[in-house]
Design a protein around this motif. Structure first.
Motif, PDB file in Angstrom:
ATOM      1  N   SER A  32     -31.971  -1.762 -40.560  1.00 28.28           N
ATOM      2  CA  SER A  32     -32.709  -1.702 -41.825  1.00 28.28           C
ATOM      3  C   SER A  32     -31.896  -2.273 -42.978  1.00 28.28           C
ATOM      4  O   SER A  32     -32.446  -2.946 -43.855  1.00 28.28           O
ATOM      5  CB  SER A  32     -33.145  -0.269 -42.131  1.00 28.28           C
ATOM      6  N   LEU A  33     -30.604  -2.045 -42.976  1.00 32.08           N
ATOM      7  CA  LEU A  33     -29.756  -2.606 -44.026  1.00 32.08           C
ATOM      8  C   LEU A  33     -29.744  -4.138 -43.958  1.00 32.08           C
ATOM      9  O   LEU A  33     -29.885  -4.805 -44.984  1.00 32.08           O
ATOM     10  CB  LEU A  33     -28.337  -2.059 -43.913  1.00 32.08           C
ATOM     11  N   THR A  34     -29.601  -4.679 -42.765  1.00 29.56           N
ATOM     12  CA  THR A  34     -29.571  -6.148 -42.640  1.00 29.56           C
ATOM     13  C   THR A  34     -30.944  -6.759 -42.929  1.00 29.56           C
ATOM     14  O   THR A  34     -31.021  -7.845 -43.496  1.00 29.56           O
ATOM     15  CB  THR A  34     -29.067  -6.588 -41.259  1.00 29.56           C
ATOM     16  N   LEU A  35     -32.023  -6.072 -42.564  1.00 31.48           N
ATOM     17  CA  LEU A  35     -33.365  -6.585 -42.904  1.00 31.48           C
ATOM     18  C   LEU A  35     -33.579  -6.583 -44.417  1.00 31.48           C
ATOM     19  O   LEU A  35     -34.166  -7.527 -44.960  1.00 31.48           O
ATOM     20  CB  LEU A  35     -34.445  -5.759 -42.210  1.00 31.48           C
ATOM     21  N   ALA A  36     -33.102  -5.554 -45.100  1.00 35.52           N
ATOM     22  CA  ALA A  36     -33.231  -5.507 -46.555  1.00 35.52           C
ATOM     23  C   ALA A  36     -32.411  -6.622 -47.200  1.00 35.52           C
ATOM     24  O   ALA A  36     -32.879  -7.286 -48.135  1.00 35.52           O
ATOM     25  CB  ALA A  36     -32.790  -4.147 -47.075  1.00 35.52           C
ATOM     26  N   LEU A  37     -31.205  -6.841 -46.701  1.00 35.60           N
ATOM     27  CA  LEU A  37     -30.386  -7.925 -47.230  1.00 35.60           C
ATOM     28  C   LEU A  37     -31.023  -9.287 -46.963  1.00 35.60           C
ATOM     29  O   LEU A  37     -31.042 -10.155 -47.836  1.00 35.60           O
ATOM     30  CB  LEU A  37     -28.982  -7.884 -46.623  1.00 35.60           C
ATOM     31  N   ALA A  38     -31.541  -9.472 -45.736  1.00 32.80           N
ATOM     32  CA  ALA A  38     -32.157 -10.762 -45.378  1.00 32.80           C
ATOM     33  C   ALA A  38     -33.430 -11.013 -46.185  1.00 32.80           C
ATOM     34  O   ALA A  38     -33.756 -12.169 -46.480  1.00 32.80           O
ATOM     35  CB  ALA A  38     -32.463 -10.792 -43.886  1.00 32.80           C
ATOM     36  N   ALA A  39     -34.145  -9.952 -46.564  1.00 32.83           N
ATOM     37  CA  ALA A  39     -35.361 -10.129 -47.356  1.00 32.83           C
ATOM     38  C   ALA A  39     -35.042 -10.646 -48.758  1.00 32.83           C
ATOM     39  O   ALA A  39     -35.804 -11.429 -49.321  1.00 32.83           O
ATOM     40  CB  ALA A  39     -36.120  -8.811 -47.447  1.00 32.83           C
ATOM     41  N   HIS A  40     -33.920 -10.199 -49.295  1.00 35.63           N
ATOM     42  CA  HIS A  40     -33.542 -10.618 -50.646  1.00 35.63           C
ATOM     43  C   HIS A  40     -32.615 -11.828 -50.657  1.00 35.63           C
ATOM     44  O   HIS A  40     -32.622 -12.612 -51.604  1.00 35.63           O
ATOM     45  CB  HIS A  40     -32.887  -9.457 -51.393  1.00 35.63           C
ATOM     46  N   PHE A  41     -31.799 -11.947 -49.629  1.00 38.04           N
ATOM     47  CA  PHE A  41     -30.833 -13.040 -49.544  1.00 38.04           C
ATOM     48  C   PHE A  41     -30.915 -13.651 -48.144  1.00 38.04           C
ATOM     49  O   PHE A  41     -30.270 -13.158 -47.214  1.00 38.04           O
ATOM     50  CB  PHE A  41     -29.409 -12.534 -49.797  1.00 38.04           C
ATOM     51  N   PRO A  42     -31.722 -14.696 -47.946  1.00 46.71           N
ATOM     52  CA  PRO A  42     -31.923 -15.277 -46.617  1.00 46.71           C
ATOM     53  C   PRO A  42     -30.639 -15.700 -45.901  1.00 46.71           C
ATOM     54  O   PRO A  42     -30.601 -15.770 -44.680  1.00 46.71           O
ATOM     55  CB  PRO A  42     -32.814 -16.484 -46.894  1.00 46.71           C
ATOM     56  N   LEU A  47     -26.820 -11.719 -39.864  1.00 51.48           N
ATOM     57  CA  LEU A  47     -26.239 -10.387 -39.687  1.00 51.48           C
ATOM     58  C   LEU A  47     -27.101  -9.467 -38.824  1.00 51.48           C
ATOM     59  O   LEU A  47     -26.666  -8.376 -38.457  1.00 51.48           O
ATOM     60  CB  LEU A  47     -26.002  -9.734 -41.049  1.00 51.48           C
ATOM     61  N   LEU A  48     -28.312  -9.896 -38.494  1.00 51.36           N
ATOM     62  CA  LEU A  48     -29.193  -9.073 -37.657  1.00 51.36           C
ATOM     63  C   LEU A  48     -28.578  -8.797 -36.281  1.00 51.36           C
ATOM     64  O   LEU A  48     -28.932  -7.815 -35.632  1.00 51.36           O
ATOM     65  CB  LEU A  48     -30.561  -9.730 -37.503  1.00 51.36           C
ATOM     66  N   VAL A  49     -27.665  -9.636 -35.853  1.00 54.19           N
ATOM     67  CA  VAL A  49     -27.028  -9.416 -34.551  1.00 54.19           C
ATOM     68  C   VAL A  49     -26.052  -8.235 -34.589  1.00 54.19           C
ATOM     69  O   VAL A  49     -25.539  -7.830 -33.555  1.00 54.19           O
ATOM     70  CB  VAL A  49     -26.296 -10.688 -34.055  1.00 54.19           C
ATOM     71  N   LEU A  50     -25.810  -7.658 -35.767  1.00 57.03           N
ATOM     72  CA  LEU A  50     -24.872  -6.542 -35.890  1.00 57.03           C
ATOM     73  C   LEU A  50     -25.481  -5.180 -35.557  1.00 57.03           C
ATOM     74  O   LEU A  50     -24.752  -4.203 -35.443  1.00 57.03           O
ATOM     75  CB  LEU A  50     -24.294  -6.496 -37.306  1.00 57.03           C
TER      76      LEU A  50
END
Length: 153
Positions: A32-42, A47-50
């Motif tokens: 969820s943290l990486t999805l939130a980051l990816a939504a705001h900063f492509p 980092l989704l692999v983490l």
């Protein structure tokens, strides 16, 4: 006449279901943290692999080490199992006093916080216990936790 609860001891058991729940929780947290980051900063999409790393870290951190908890009639003692052996450190003959606090009680499960009574600083030990792993000692444990007077530490 002052009465105290009879002495007894129990051993903590690994709880694979709890450990699995913590691993899933850790993985979902990282995801969820990486999805939130990816939504705001492509640029953070790789980092989704983490998220499996979060699961692994949560799995390792939630492992329950074998320990023995003993009530001697006056105070609680906590013994850690020595690595690679069946003995406890310190020896069950030596005092290892702790102060127990009930963090939560669900009736079928308890989370206890054990604070060492040594003069130096030490971090608390958390002991998850369940009725299914403690069997006939469950009632005695709960009775002593809630009714026995511990000596001041």
């Amino acid at each position: 006449m002052k009465r105290s609860a009879a002495p007894f001891q129990l051993q903590t058991q690994p709880l694979p279901a709890l450990q699995s729940l913590m691993a899933v929780s850790g993985s979902l947290t990282v995801l969820s943290l990486t999805l939130a980051l990816a939504a705001h900063f492509p640029a953070f999409s790789p980092l989704l692999v983490l998220s499996p790393l979060g699961a692994l870290l949560a799995w390792r951190c939630s492992a329950i080490a074998p320990r023995m908890l003993r009530w001697d009639g006056q105070e609680w003692h906590l013994y850690d199992r020595s690595r690679g052996s069946a003995s406890f450190s310190p020896s069950p003959d030596e005092p290892a006093p702790v102060h127990l606090t009930v963090v939560f009680d669900l009736g079928f499960a308890l989370l206890l916080r054990a604070d060492r009574r040594s003069k130096g600083w030490s971090e608390p030990t958390y002991l998850p216990l369940s009725r299914s792993t403690q069997g006939p000692q469950w009632g005695t444990l709960r009775a002593v936790l809630y009714s026995a007077r511990q000596s001041p530490g």
